[in-house]
Design a protein around this motif. Structure first.
Motif, mmCIF file in Angstrom:
data_model
loop_
_atom_site.group_PDB
_atom_site.id
_atom_site.type_symbol
_atom_site.label_atom_id
_atom_site.label_comp_id
_atom_site.label_asym_id
_atom_site.label_seq_id
_atom_site.Cartn_x
_atom_site.Cartn_y
_atom_site.Cartn_z
ATOM 1 N N ASP A 25 15.600 33.668 33.814
ATOM 2 C CA ASP A 25 16.484 34.568 34.581
ATOM 3 C C ASP A 25 16.247 34.376 36.079
ATOM 4 O OD1 ASP A 25 13.900 35.538 34.264
ATOM 5 O OD2 ASP A 25 14.504 37.623 34.582
ATOM 6 N N HIS A 26 16.750 33.251 36.616
ATOM 7 C CA HIS A 26 16.542 32.984 38.040
ATOM 8 C C HIS A 26 17.825 33.117 38.853
ATOM 9 C CE1 HIS A 26 17.636 29.216 36.152
ATOM 10 N NE2 HIS A 26 16.443 29.095 35.627
ATOM 11 N N GLY A 27 18.860 33.724 38.265
ATOM 12 C CA GLY A 27 20.135 33.861 38.966
ATOM 13 C C GLY A 27 20.034 34.657 40.253
ATOM 14 N N GLN A 28 19.224 35.721 40.236
ATOM 15 C CA GLN A 28 19.091 36.559 41.427
ATOM 16 C C GLN A 28 18.506 35.764 42.591
ATOM 17 O OE1 GLN A 28 17.037 40.263 40.750
ATOM 18 N NE2 GLN A 28 16.703 40.631 42.933
ATOM 19 N N ASP A 29 17.504 34.941 42.309
ATOM 20 C CA ASP A 29 16.890 34.138 43.366
ATOM 21 C C ASP A 29 17.837 33.045 43.850
ATOM 22 O OD1 ASP A 29 13.824 34.993 43.447
ATOM 23 O OD2 ASP A 29 14.475 34.992 41.361
ATOM 24 N N MET A 30 18.638 32.504 42.945
ATOM 25 C CA MET A 30 19.622 31.494 43.347
ATOM 26 C C MET A 30 20.604 32.100 44.341
ATOM 27 S SD MET A 30 18.863 28.721 41.546
ATOM 28 C CE MET A 30 20.306 27.717 41.220
ATOM 29 N N ARG A 31 21.047 33.323 44.055
ATOM 30 C CA ARG A 31 21.979 33.990 44.971
ATOM 31 C C ARG A 31 21.281 34.363 46.273
ATOM 32 N NH1 ARG A 31 23.410 36.131 39.947
ATOM 33 N NH2 ARG A 31 22.085 37.966 40.264
ATOM 34 N N LYS A 32 20.050 34.856 46.159
ATOM 35 C CA LYS A 32 19.290 35.282 47.343
ATOM 36 C C LYS A 32 19.157 34.145 48.362
ATOM 37 C CE LYS A 32 14.693 37.056 48.656
ATOM 38 N NZ LYS A 32 13.396 37.570 48.107
ATOM 39 N N TYR A 33 18.909 32.935 47.862
ATOM 40 C CA TYR A 33 18.664 31.803 48.760
ATOM 41 C C TYR A 33 19.877 30.867 48.871
ATOM 42 C CZ TYR A 33 13.805 33.290 48.693
ATOM 43 O OH TYR A 33 12.655 34.033 48.828
ATOM 44 N N GLY A 34 20.980 31.253 48.264
ATOM 45 C CA GLY A 34 22.199 30.461 48.379
ATOM 46 C C GLY A 34 22.104 29.103 47.717
ATOM 47 N N LEU A 35 21.426 29.034 46.574
ATOM 48 C CA LEU A 35 21.230 27.762 45.892
ATOM 49 C C LEU A 35 22.304 27.539 44.842
ATOM 50 C CD1 LEU A 35 17.354 27.911 45.357
ATOM 51 C CD2 LEU A 35 18.624 26.895 47.263
ATOM 52 N N ARG A 36 22.719 26.297 44.708
ATOM 53 C CA ARG A 36 23.676 25.933 43.670
ATOM 54 C C ARG A 36 22.917 25.620 42.374
ATOM 55 N NH1 ARG A 36 28.306 22.085 45.949
ATOM 56 N NH2 ARG A 36 26.605 20.618 46.341
ATOM 57 N N PRO A 37 23.624 25.572 41.226
ATOM 58 C CA PRO A 37 22.931 25.493 39.931
ATOM 59 C C PRO A 37 22.038 24.271 39.747
ATOM 60 C CG PRO A 37 25.200 26.157 39.618
ATOM 61 C CD PRO A 37 25.070 25.790 41.058
ATOM 62 N N ARG A 38 22.388 23.122 40.343
ATOM 63 C CA ARG A 38 21.595 21.914 40.132
ATOM 64 C C ARG A 38 20.933 21.503 41.443
ATOM 65 N NH1 ARG A 38 22.590 18.499 35.487
ATOM 66 N NH2 ARG A 38 21.097 17.176 36.597
ATOM 67 N N PHE A 39 19.591 21.374 41.425
ATOM 68 C CA PHE A 39 18.913 20.909 42.646
ATOM 69 C C PHE A 39 17.568 20.279 42.320
ATOM 70 C CE2 PHE A 39 17.528 25.307 42.096
ATOM 71 C CZ PHE A 39 16.160 25.261 42.374
ATOM 72 N N LEU A 40 17.202 19.302 43.159
ATOM 73 C CA LEU A 40 15.870 18.739 43.201
ATOM 74 C C LEU A 40 15.071 19.514 44.232
ATOM 75 C CD1 LEU A 40 16.978 14.993 43.329
ATOM 76 C CD2 LEU A 40 16.025 16.165 41.333
ATOM 77 N N LEU A 41 13.783 19.669 44.020
ATOM 78 C CA LEU A 41 12.968 20.539 44.869
ATOM 79 C C LEU A 41 11.832 19.763 45.508
ATOM 80 C CD1 LEU A 41 12.330 23.504 45.758
ATOM 81 C CD2 LEU A 41 10.917 23.679 43.694
ATOM 82 N N TYR A 42 11.587 20.062 46.775
ATOM 83 C CA TYR A 42 10.389 19.601 47.480
ATOM 84 C C TYR A 42 9.685 20.822 48.034
ATOM 85 C CZ TYR A 42 7.395 17.973 51.243
ATOM 86 O OH TYR A 42 6.321 17.781 52.063
#
Length: 357
Positions: A163-180
């Protein structure tokens, strides 16, 4: 046993160690005194002025051991009449191993000052066998004066989330991403990562999300330095998101949401982000150098030459296009992460204290 802890001056791996070490020691009935003084607030002040004032800082005589938890401590002198034993944690010697990536002051601190500090301590703790090997090879430190205590990961905090939808919205992230996750120092090799991403971003759905103290101007300069048309540079800028520091409690959900963590570092004394990512079931792509295979074992997809952008971009395509590989790395990563606990690190630290008292 009463232990005086000199806390770190930065907020990287040393800060994370300190965050777990002090409460961990206290939970094991170790009497901990945290030393706060203006002379200990900055690395070079700590080494020079802190060394002069060290006896005064523990003048009550009840301290049996002083432990400095980052690389440079107030141990420039032998302090022959000091009643307390001295312990230094050395996380890495990056300015020695990669001198071209550091300024003259840091190179002096690590090549000239640090060997003297190690000589004047009773015990030096290192985060990895890689760092132990470096200290023996570069400084001639005797192996008996070194002990390896791996850092840990709190798997009650860093664990998979669905359940990471809230954090995705909080930081303006799209569903697919690579992370550093890290900073923008030269040894972190962000310039090559940006070049690698620019060469494949048209072929993949994933954005690139960067967490940590990273300069927007540096990233823009890295993008501009590549010989792509201006419209491509503008497009890739829209696909790269710089979040800066994020709330610590949000990190597990962001790790869990990532397609993979990309960690192309040129040198690490340990490497906490890959361990945290594995604990959150994020596949990890990381460099095959220094301590990183020691941390990730067979649970990582390794970059043979992190200075070769094609090696990085090839691994990016492989991790994105190969779902069975991602599932395999998730399974292996979870098992690997559980090998490193802060409880074990704290107990080994107490054992190390006992060995010199």
């Amino acid at each position: 046993m009463r232990v005086a802890i000199i806390p770190p001056t930065g907020q990287t791996g040393e800060w994370t160690l300190n965050r777990h070490l002090i409460p961990g020691l206290r939970a094991q009935d170790v009497d901990v005194k945290v030393l706060h003084h203006f002379a200990l607030n900055r690395p070079n002040t700590k080494v020079f002025l802190g060394s002069l004032l060290l006896k005064r800082l523990i003048k009550d005589g009840s301290v049996s051991l002083i432990h400095n938890v980052d690389n440079l401590g107030p141990f420039l002198f032998r302090h022959r009449n000091l009643p307390a034993k001295k312990v230094l944690t050395v996380h890495d010697i990056a300015p020695v191993m990669l001198p071209q990536a550091y300024n003259r002051i840091l190179r002096f601190d690590f090549t000239t000052v640090l060997p003297k500090l190690i000589e004047n301590t009773d015990l030096t703790i290192v985060d990895s066998y890689s760092t132990m090997t470096d200290l023996i090879a570069k400084f001639g430190v005797h192996k008996d004066k070194l002990i390896v205590i791996h850092l840990g990961v709190d798997t009650s905090f860093f664990h998979p989330y669905n359940d990471h939808g809230q954090d995705m919205r909080k930081y303006g992230l799209r569903p697919r991403f690579l992370l550093y996750v890290g900073n923008d120092r030269a040894r972190k090799n962000l310039k090559t990562l940006i070049r690698a991403y620019m060469s494949v971003f048209h072929e993949i759905p994933d954005d690139l999300v960067l967490i940590g103290p990273i300069s927007k101007n540096k990233i823009r300069a890295y993008i501009d330095s590549n010989g792509f048309p201006s419209h491509v540079k503008k497009e890739v800028q829209r696909r790269i998101t710089l979040l800066g520091y994020v709330a610590y409690e949000d990190l597990p959900r962001i790790y869990s949401a990532a397609t993979a963590l990309i960690f192309p570092s040129l040198y690490e004394g340990f490497g906490l982000p890959p361990l945290e990512a594995m604990a959150c079931n994020a596949p990890v792509v990381l460099s095959d150098n220094s301590s990183l295979r020691e941390v990730a074992g067979d649970a990582g997809l390794y970059i043979n030459d992190p200075l070769n952008s094609e090696d990085i971009s090839g691994n990016i395509l492989e991790i994105i296009n190969n779902e069975s590989l991602r599932e395999s790395l998730r399974s292996k990563g979870s098992k690997q992460a559980h090998k490193f606990s802060w409880e074990t690190a704290v107990q080994k630290t107490i054992n190390a204290y006992d060995s010199i008292l």
